[in-house]
Design a protein around this motif. Sequence first.
Motif, PDB file in Angstrom:
ATOM      1  N   PHE A 187      13.592  65.824 -12.102  1.00 36.70           N
ATOM      2  CA  PHE A 187      14.255  64.523 -12.060  1.00 36.70           C
ATOM      3  C   PHE A 187      14.472  64.066 -10.621  1.00 36.70           C
ATOM      4  CE2 PHE A 187      18.413  62.482 -11.419  1.00 36.70           C
ATOM      5  CZ  PHE A 187      18.137  61.236 -11.974  1.00 36.70           C
ATOM      6  N   LEU A 188      15.003  64.977  -9.775  1.00 38.26           N
ATOM      7  CA  LEU A 188      15.255  64.611  -8.379  1.00 38.26           C
ATOM      8  C   LEU A 188      13.948  64.334  -7.642  1.00 38.26           C
ATOM      9  CD1 LEU A 188      18.067  67.166  -7.469  1.00 38.26           C
ATOM     10  CD2 LEU A 188      18.313  64.715  -7.823  1.00 38.26           C
ATOM     11  N   MET A 189      12.907  65.085  -7.972  1.00 33.26           N
ATOM     12  CA  MET A 189      11.599  64.842  -7.364  1.00 33.26           C
ATOM     13  C   MET A 189      11.090  63.453  -7.745  1.00 33.26           C
ATOM     14  SD  MET A 189       9.334  66.756  -5.530  1.00 33.26           S
ATOM     15  CE  MET A 189       9.429  68.458  -6.056  1.00 33.26           C
ATOM     16  N   ASP A 190      11.205  63.107  -9.028  1.00 34.38           N
ATOM     17  CA  ASP A 190      10.749  61.784  -9.488  1.00 34.38           C
ATOM     18  C   ASP A 190      11.589  60.678  -8.857  1.00 34.38           C
ATOM     19  OD1 ASP A 190       8.856  62.999 -11.061  1.00 34.38           O
ATOM     20  OD2 ASP A 190      10.030  62.904 -12.913  1.00 34.38           O
ATOM     21  N   ALA A 191      12.910  60.897  -8.760  1.00 38.67           N
ATOM     22  CA  ALA A 191      13.780  59.882  -8.165  1.00 38.67           C
ATOM     23  C   ALA A 191      13.434  59.658  -6.699  1.00 38.67           C
ATOM     24  CB  ALA A 191      15.236  60.301  -8.306  1.00 38.67           C
TER      25      ALA A 191
ATOM     26  N   GLU B 232      20.810  54.487  -0.209  1.00 41.95           N
ATOM     27  CA  GLU B 232      19.408  54.075  -0.109  1.00 41.95           C
ATOM     28  C   GLU B 232      18.674  55.064   0.776  1.00 41.95           C
ATOM     29  OE1 GLU B 232      16.799  50.158   1.229  1.00 41.95           O
ATOM     30  OE2 GLU B 232      18.948  49.982   0.822  1.00 41.95           O
ATOM     31  N   VAL B 233      17.551  55.524   0.327  1.00 36.69           N
ATOM     32  CA  VAL B 233      16.837  56.604   1.007  1.00 36.69           C
ATOM     33  C   VAL B 233      15.668  56.041   1.793  1.00 36.69           C
ATOM     34  CG1 VAL B 233      15.567  58.759   0.688  1.00 36.69           C
ATOM     35  CG2 VAL B 233      17.500  58.234  -0.794  1.00 36.69           C
ATOM     36  N   THR B 234      15.616  56.376   3.082  1.00 31.19           N
ATOM     37  CA  THR B 234      14.482  55.978   3.902  1.00 31.19           C
ATOM     38  C   THR B 234      13.326  56.956   3.687  1.00 31.19           C
ATOM     39  OG1 THR B 234      15.169  57.309   5.801  1.00 31.19           O
ATOM     40  CG2 THR B 234      16.079  55.078   5.622  1.00 31.19           C
ATOM     41  N   ASP B 235      12.151  56.577   4.214  1.00 28.87           N
ATOM     42  CA  ASP B 235      10.988  57.452   4.049  1.00 28.87           C
ATOM     43  C   ASP B 235      11.190  58.792   4.753  1.00 28.87           C
ATOM     44  OD1 ASP B 235       9.753  55.547   2.564  1.00 28.87           O
ATOM     45  OD2 ASP B 235       8.371  54.864   4.120  1.00 28.87           O
ATOM     46  N   ALA B 236      11.818  58.770   5.942  1.00 27.03           N
ATOM     47  CA  ALA B 236      12.065  60.020   6.673  1.00 27.03           C
ATOM     48  C   ALA B 236      13.035  60.913   5.909  1.00 27.03           C
ATOM     49  CB  ALA B 236      12.606  59.715   8.064  1.00 27.03           C
ATOM     50  N   GLU B 237      14.084  60.294   5.366  1.00 26.29           N
ATOM     51  CA  GLU B 237      15.044  61.070   4.575  1.00 26.29           C
ATOM     52  C   GLU B 237      14.389  61.602   3.307  1.00 26.29           C
ATOM     53  OE1 GLU B 237      19.207  58.751   5.741  1.00 26.29           O
ATOM     54  OE2 GLU B 237      17.948  58.025   4.092  1.00 26.29           O
ATOM     55  N   ALA B 238      13.538  60.789   2.693  1.00 28.87           N
ATOM     56  CA  ALA B 238      12.853  61.222   1.472  1.00 28.87           C
ATOM     57  C   ALA B 238      11.957  62.426   1.744  1.00 28.87           C
ATOM     58  CB  ALA B 238      12.031  60.072   0.897  1.00 28.87           C
ATOM     59  N   ALA B 239      11.304  62.434   2.895  1.00 24.49           N
ATOM     60  CA  ALA B 239      10.442  63.571   3.239  1.00 24.49           C
ATOM     61  C   ALA B 239      11.256  64.852   3.360  1.00 24.49           C
ATOM     62  CB  ALA B 239       9.696  63.288   4.540  1.00 24.49           C
TER      63      ALA B 239
ATOM     64  N   VAL C  99      10.520  60.330  -5.183  1.00 21.65           N
ATOM     65  CA  VAL C  99       9.216  59.668  -5.117  1.00 21.65           C
ATOM     66  C   VAL C  99       9.362  58.193  -5.494  1.00 21.65           C
ATOM     67  CG1 VAL C  99       6.913  59.585  -6.153  1.00 21.65           C
ATOM     68  CG2 VAL C  99       7.917  61.788  -5.538  1.00 21.65           C
ATOM     69  N   GLY C 100      10.275  57.898  -6.433  1.00 23.40           N
ATOM     70  CA  GLY C 100      10.533  56.508  -6.801  1.00 23.40           C
ATOM     71  C   GLY C 100      11.053  55.696  -5.627  1.00 23.40           C
ATOM     72  N   PHE C 101      11.963  56.293  -4.826  1.00 23.20           N
ATOM     73  CA  PHE C 101      12.461  55.599  -3.640  1.00 23.20           C
ATOM     74  C   PHE C 101      11.326  55.345  -2.644  1.00 23.20           C
ATOM     75  CE2 PHE C 101      16.851  56.958  -4.788  1.00 23.20           C
ATOM     76  CZ  PHE C 101      17.461  55.726  -4.661  1.00 23.20           C
ATOM     77  N   ILE C 102      10.447  56.333  -2.496  1.00 24.99           N
ATOM     78  CA  ILE C 102       9.304  56.148  -1.596  1.00 24.99           C
ATOM     79  C   ILE C 102       8.442  54.988  -2.088  1.00 24.99           C
ATOM     80  CG2 ILE C 102       7.191  57.212  -0.728  1.00 24.99           C
ATOM     81  CD1 ILE C 102       8.631  59.899  -0.815  1.00 24.99           C
ATOM     82  N   ASN C 103       8.208  54.924  -3.406  1.00 22.47           N
ATOM     83  CA  ASN C 103       7.408  53.830  -3.966  1.00 22.47           C
ATOM     84  C   ASN C 103       8.094  52.481  -3.759  1.00 22.47           C
ATOM     85  OD1 ASN C 103       5.417  55.568  -4.865  1.00 22.47           O
ATOM     86  ND2 ASN C 103       6.360  55.856  -6.871  1.00 22.47           N
ATOM     87  N   ILE C 104       9.433  52.454  -3.918  1.00 20.82           N
ATOM     88  CA  ILE C 104      10.178  51.210  -3.698  1.00 20.82           C
ATOM     89  C   ILE C 104      10.031  50.753  -2.248  1.00 20.82           C
ATOM     90  CG2 ILE C 104      12.506  50.232  -3.551  1.00 20.82           C
ATOM     91  CD1 ILE C 104      13.212  51.928  -6.008  1.00 20.82           C
ATOM     92  N   ASN C 105      10.158  51.702  -1.316  1.00 17.14           N
ATOM     93  CA  ASN C 105      10.000  51.347   0.095  1.00 17.14           C
ATOM     94  C   ASN C 105       8.593  50.825   0.380  1.00 17.14           C
ATOM     95  OD1 ASN C 105      12.626  52.176   0.571  1.00 17.14           O
ATOM     96  ND2 ASN C 105      12.035  54.216   1.272  1.00 17.14           N
ATOM     97  N   GLN C 106       7.597  51.457  -0.229  1.00 16.62           N
ATOM     98  CA  GLN C 106       6.222  50.996  -0.037  1.00 16.62           C
ATOM     99  C   GLN C 106       6.015  49.628  -0.678  1.00 16.62           C
ATOM    100  OE1 GLN C 106       3.939  54.238  -1.668  1.00 16.62           O
ATOM    101  NE2 GLN C 106       3.900  55.356   0.267  1.00 16.62           N
ATOM    102  N   ASN C 107       6.629  49.419  -1.831  1.00  9.34           N
ATOM    103  CA  ASN C 107       6.502  48.116  -2.497  1.00  9.34           C
ATOM    104  C   ASN C 107       7.132  47.003  -1.667  1.00  9.34           C
ATOM    105  OD1 ASN C 107       5.145  49.203  -4.672  1.00  9.34           O
ATOM    106  ND2 ASN C 107       6.989  49.476  -5.919  1.00  9.34           N
TER     107      ASN C 107
END
Length: 434
Positions: free
Chosen positions: A355-359, A281-288, A361-369
């Motif tokens: 694909f990795l960029m979309d994935a 599971e990717v946090t926002d900091a890790e996603a950045a 960004v998807g994790f970021i959206n999930i965290n925001q949701n």
Amino acid sequence: MSEEKTTPDHLAAVRELLAKHKLVEDLVHRQDMPRHDLVEDVVHKQHLTGMRSLLERIPLAEIAQILETLEPEDRLIVWYEVREDRGEAILEILSDEVRQELIGDSHHRNEKTTVSAFELRNGRLSQITVNTPLDLKCLKPIWVDLVAPTPEIRAWVGRFFDVQLPNPSSLTDLESSARFYVEDNGEVHLHSDFLLETKEGSRNVAVALILHRDVLFTVRTEELPVFRLQRLRARTQPGYVTDGKDVLLDLYAADAEYSADALEDVYAALEEVSRHVLGTEVTDAEAAKILADIAREEDLNGRIRRNVHDTRRGVSFLMRGKFLNSTQLEDARQILRDIESLDGHTSFLFNKINFLMDATVGFININQNKIIKIFSVASVAMLPPTLIASVYGMNFQGFFPEIHWEYGYPFSLGLMLFSVAVPFWFFYKKGWLR
């Protein structure tokens, strides 16, 4: 007099210095002290000075053996402490794999002005440093290489060989007619980009390549690993090149090989990113951080693609112009085949990067949701107590006997808490709070 140390003793001494260097550097790095950077720099220099002194006493062949034995990270530390004037001779002894690794990983931006002429002697390239026009009079070079030349140097070299040498800083045209052309006097001009990948980033370096009277002239703003590697191969392998066109084709082939190595680095970096993105599971900091890594690899992949396309244009121009003999034509076709395979890899990597960029960004959206869901649940849960507070706030005595009731106020507060607890219990049972 004590007997000279054997290679195992030298290797043990080098390993001991490396271990001390790493240990002390790690301890200093962990300490929180005033002027930390200065202390770390002093400690860093202390052990490496000892390494440099030790390497001065070791024969070149033994240094080459030590470098072959060490791990890549340790090998690079030792290589940085080898004196520059001994480095070229050591590179000639090393295996091609280690040589290529050291040339690529140890690159630093070298803009020192140098002019070198290369003659064929016994089937090998022989390098002669040129300082004045007089140094050229007794030479019959097949390759003249200019790094960061001043206008004056370009002028006297050009006059001696009757060739027009362009300013390497102004090679920015994209049109084929401005990058690949033949002058009226027979000069063949090619302005090509060569890839340069370093730990600080990647870039494309413009190089002017001119064929005139079977001599290749190369003009660029800085030293490049591809050129250094090609020179070493031609100096150590008899028959590697026979004329200026061979040197030109070998530079293009080495550039394609360098691009392939860079692509392997992109693959390795993206595999690491994939394991992180798809495995946890990717946090926002890790996603950045992941997005920054992906962007860096995308930039390198784009530069590789641009580089191989430019190489293809240069090789195709030589083939169309019928400048090559039959053997060189086959070499050119092989370069184009290699580039064709690299094209497929860069296209695949672009898709993987997207694909990795979309994935990510998807994790970021999930965290925001998840955050929005918490606010939404809280808002819904607070509606009943708000309604109760509104009803009891109307103060109409006729229908609100609780107004005169001693426990009316605590009763309304308890009713509000109950109305909050019931929605949260319901949401928890439905799994909406997870």
